[in-house]
Design a protein around this motif. Sequence first.
Motif: not given
Length: 319
Positions: A172-177, A197-198
């Motif tokens: 989730d943190a990677i998706k949110d940058n 998924d990512l």
Amino acid sequence: MSITSKGVRIAATALSIALTGPVAAQQRLAVGTTSSSSSQYGYYVAVAQVLKSAGLDLQVIETGASLDNLRRLDRGQVDMGLVTTNIAKLAAEGHESIPQQSQTQTLWIYAQLPQNVIVRADVEIASIAELQGVPYNPGIRGSATESTAERVFAAIGVEPKFVRGSTGDIVDAIKDNRVKGYVKSGVGYKVDGSTLDLASFTPVKILGLTDDQKQVIREKVNDVTLMDVPAGSIEGAASYTTWSMGFATVVKPDFDEETAYRIATAIFEDKEIQRGAFAVTGEFDLAQLTIDVATVPLHPGTIRYLEENGYEVPESLRP
């Protein structure tokens, strides 16, 4: 008692022995694995099927994985154990990260796990060296991936700004940058489900090691194996080299040689059952994989099978 009734009893006893004899002849063994929710547990359930043909009755035990299995092996609570190759090596050397020194030998290795250095494709990072000071996750907290990644980064002189968390939190943190990427085990030549998924949300890329970094790892982090991953591990990915570990089945050095030979024969010659439970086993010649990825000596029973079938066993893997 009449002669007739006595004869009936003798015949019945003989029939009972005939029916139960093969079952009684089955040699019973226990293998320590991991959580029953893991695909690795399912793999060993399939192994139990394979070993029936060798006259072995294998009990699959749910455990806390590598370190727990080493403890159980040392206590004689299991006969065999799932231990990642890097943990087996560190335990044999008495490394400070391992609770107690433990000597084991390898029966077989069934999967190689590339440790993929993954970043968002839209960040201006083209090499592992450029992760210096970048918010980055080295792996799930407490995992072999995390501890190994930290040692690799330290050895090659790269210091990301490590961010800790569960796989879900980090994805989730990677998706949110908020985090630029993570180190995540693949299986064989493919990335894992969390990376897929990512990638379905934001494109990612995989960073490979330079020749200089490979040499440093060979010298300073010798519990891992370098792995060349061909193009296509994820859509658009080029070929790369990274560090890896393997899923190994290990035993104590006093494990019976004839039993080990029977196990090696059954495992290395099975082409269907293991693949059905854990598809990546179909990507490799498990006998050669065992030679290529083992970090502690092979058991003499395994060596006997390999040599009888034309494989070359290096001196470094002999007890």
